[in-house]
Motif scaffolding. Sequence first.
Motif, short mmCIF file in Angstrom:
data_model
loop_
_atom_site.label_atom_id
_atom_site.label_comp_id
_atom_site.label_asym_id
_atom_site.label_seq_id
_atom_site.Cartn_x
_atom_site.Cartn_y
_atom_site.Cartn_z
N ARG A 1 0.82 -1.21 0.00
CA ARG A 1 0.00 0.00 0.00
C ARG A 1 0.86 1.27 0.00
N LEU A 2 2.16 1.11 0.02
CA LEU A 2 3.08 2.25 0.01
C LEU A 2 3.51 2.57 -1.42
N SER A 3 3.72 3.85 -1.68
CA SER A 3 4.25 4.28 -2.99
C SER A 3 5.14 5.49 -2.78
N MET A 4 6.01 5.74 -3.74
CA MET A 4 6.83 6.94 -3.72
C MET A 4 6.93 7.50 -5.12
N LEU A 5 7.16 8.80 -5.21
CA LEU A 5 7.30 9.46 -6.50
C LEU A 5 8.47 10.42 -6.42
N ALA A 6 9.50 10.14 -7.21
CA ALA A 6 10.60 11.09 -7.39
C ALA A 6 10.23 12.04 -8.52
N VAL A 7 10.65 13.29 -8.41
CA VAL A 7 10.28 14.31 -9.39
C VAL A 7 11.55 14.98 -9.89
N LYS A 8 11.86 14.80 -11.17
CA LYS A 8 13.06 15.38 -11.77
C LYS A 8 12.69 15.93 -13.15
N ALA B 1 8.60 -1.10 -4.02
CA ALA B 1 8.97 -1.56 -5.36
C ALA B 1 7.67 -1.88 -6.11
N PRO B 2 7.52 -1.38 -7.33
CA PRO B 2 8.49 -0.53 -8.00
C PRO B 2 8.44 0.91 -7.48
N LYS B 3 9.52 1.64 -7.74
CA LYS B 3 9.55 3.06 -7.45
C LYS B 3 9.07 3.81 -8.70
N HIS B 4 8.58 5.03 -8.50
CA HIS B 4 8.08 5.82 -9.63
C HIS B 4 8.86 7.12 -9.75
N LEU B 5 9.14 7.49 -10.99
CA LEU B 5 9.89 8.71 -11.28
C LEU B 5 9.14 9.51 -12.33
N LEU B 6 8.76 10.73 -11.97
CA LEU B 6 8.06 11.65 -12.88
C LEU B 6 9.08 12.62 -13.47
N THR B 7 9.09 12.74 -14.78
CA THR B 7 10.04 13.63 -15.44
C THR B 7 9.37 14.38 -16.58
N LEU B 8 10.05 15.45 -17.04
CA LEU B 8 9.62 16.19 -18.21
C LEU B 8 10.58 15.97 -19.39
N GLU B 9 11.52 15.06 -19.23
CA GLU B 9 12.52 14.86 -20.27
C GLU B 9 11.94 14.07 -21.43
N PRO B 10 12.00 14.62 -22.64
CA PRO B 10 11.50 13.89 -23.81
C PRO B 10 12.51 12.87 -24.30
N ALA B 11 12.02 11.86 -25.00
CA ALA B 11 12.83 10.96 -25.83
C ALA B 11 14.03 10.36 -25.11
N ILE B 12 13.82 9.81 -23.93
CA ILE B 12 14.89 9.05 -23.29
C ILE B 12 15.09 7.76 -24.07
N SER B 13 16.32 7.32 -24.20
CA SER B 13 16.64 6.19 -25.07
C SER B 13 16.02 4.89 -24.57
N GLU B 14 15.85 3.97 -25.50
CA GLU B 14 15.33 2.65 -25.15
C GLU B 14 16.28 1.92 -24.22
N ALA B 15 17.58 2.12 -24.39
CA ALA B 15 18.55 1.47 -23.50
C ALA B 15 18.34 1.93 -22.06
N GLN B 16 18.08 3.23 -21.89
CA GLN B 16 17.87 3.76 -20.54
C GLN B 16 16.56 3.24 -19.94
N THR B 17 15.49 3.25 -20.72
CA THR B 17 14.21 2.80 -20.17
C THR B 17 14.22 1.30 -19.90
N HIS B 18 14.97 0.52 -20.70
CA HIS B 18 15.10 -0.90 -20.40
C HIS B 18 15.82 -1.10 -19.07
N GLU B 19 16.84 -0.28 -18.81
CA GLU B 19 17.57 -0.38 -17.55
C GLU B 19 16.68 0.03 -16.38
N MET B 20 15.84 1.03 -16.59
CA MET B 20 14.90 1.43 -15.55
C MET B 20 13.96 0.27 -15.21
N GLN B 21 13.42 -0.37 -16.25
CA GLN B 21 12.52 -1.49 -16.03
C GLN B 21 13.20 -2.61 -15.24
N ALA B 22 14.45 -2.91 -15.63
CA ALA B 22 15.19 -3.97 -14.94
C ALA B 22 15.47 -3.61 -13.49
#
Length: 412
Positions: free
Chosen positions: A327-334, A352-373
């Motif tokens: 029932r716990l959640s967290m949100l990082a904001v960058k 887990a999982p943790k959540h990160l809210l960003t305004l950065e467009p077009a982050i690479s697939e390599a980065q988002t795959h690493e985030m998922q992992a």
Amino acid sequence: MAARGYLSEYFAGAGAKVLRGTEVDPAVSNGHEFQGVDAFRLFLGTPAEKEQVPVTYIWMDDEQEEPDRLELHGTWYDSRRGKGHRGPEYRLYYPAASEPVVHRAREGDTLFLCMTAERRVLAILCPAGSSTEQKLLWLFGLSLTEDYRLSPRELPADGGRDIDLAARFILGELGIEPEEEEPDALDRLVDRFGLKFPGTAEFSAFTRKTLTGVDPRDAPDAALIAWMEHEEALFRSLERRVVAERLTEGFSDGEMVDVDGFLSFSLSVQNRRKSRAGWAFGHHVEAILKARGVRYRREATTEKRNAADFLFPGEAEYADPSYPSARLSMLAVKTSCKDRWRQVLAEADRIAPKHLLTLEPAISEAQTHEMQASQLQLVLPAPLQETYRAPQREWLMDVAEFLSMIETKAKI
């Protein structure tokens, strides 16, 4: 997203290509030239003789805070001149002085050649598969080919891509600050606070109060983008007035020029820009949470004195070992991630999982795959998700979805 101007106001066009080792690797060749760029004749023309052109050489990767940049020149020439049996093939020769930037690239990396409205060429080099590559391909509407040849695109003189929040983000990384009209609320801002910057919370509250037609409860994604764009416009317009007044006063101490005073003032301007955006983002996220009636704690302390930007439902529940972790959640904001997203992994061990809210467009697939992992879920306002590739968009979460998840957990 609201738009302020068009990309064609800053660029006539651009092209992208995959680099060969013979172009950038001194162990392979000392040729000092970009090959397969003949299509850039669309912008540089077909001079009979060698022609020197102004070129800014830029290296950008996903770890740098600021790109490496050299303001130099290049030589545009027909490599087949005098060979009548073969058609012309133009190349761009780069000088030895550009090597600290150009030689950072390796075979298989990407080159973007961009013609600015001022007729200066930007030669932007970046790693293959990087966020920088994905951002620039999206910005200019380009795609890469497998034949190492430049794929160009001319921007229409009457428009092109809108300069919305995503485009402004990328242009800012290139050192380009799009011009915009002063918001109507600027005079009200100055009347209330004078020619000085109010505190970040006051500034953000003023931003929200002076922007109508925003619904943070039922349209949180649109509200967040609208507030950030409005505050950015207000801030930059106020900044111009503040800086103009200070420059009018001058930097002198009697007959001596106050160099240290000028440098200190310039540094304060840059630092204020960087810190303000992050604070504004957090303030507007908090306003959305309040509008939805969500329970949270901002800057909450978890283990090892680590602080989560937003902890749901609060510190007391997190510290109670009998409270269900599910029932716990967290949100990082960058506002931007770069390599800093890994810092979030050290926050709130129970979640887990943790959540990160960003305004950065077009982050690479390599980065988002690493985030998922790493069990980090990226949250992105819905209008920005178009800058991501289709497989990524299936995984991304928007603000409304995140809020629904939090509200559902509160009912368990």
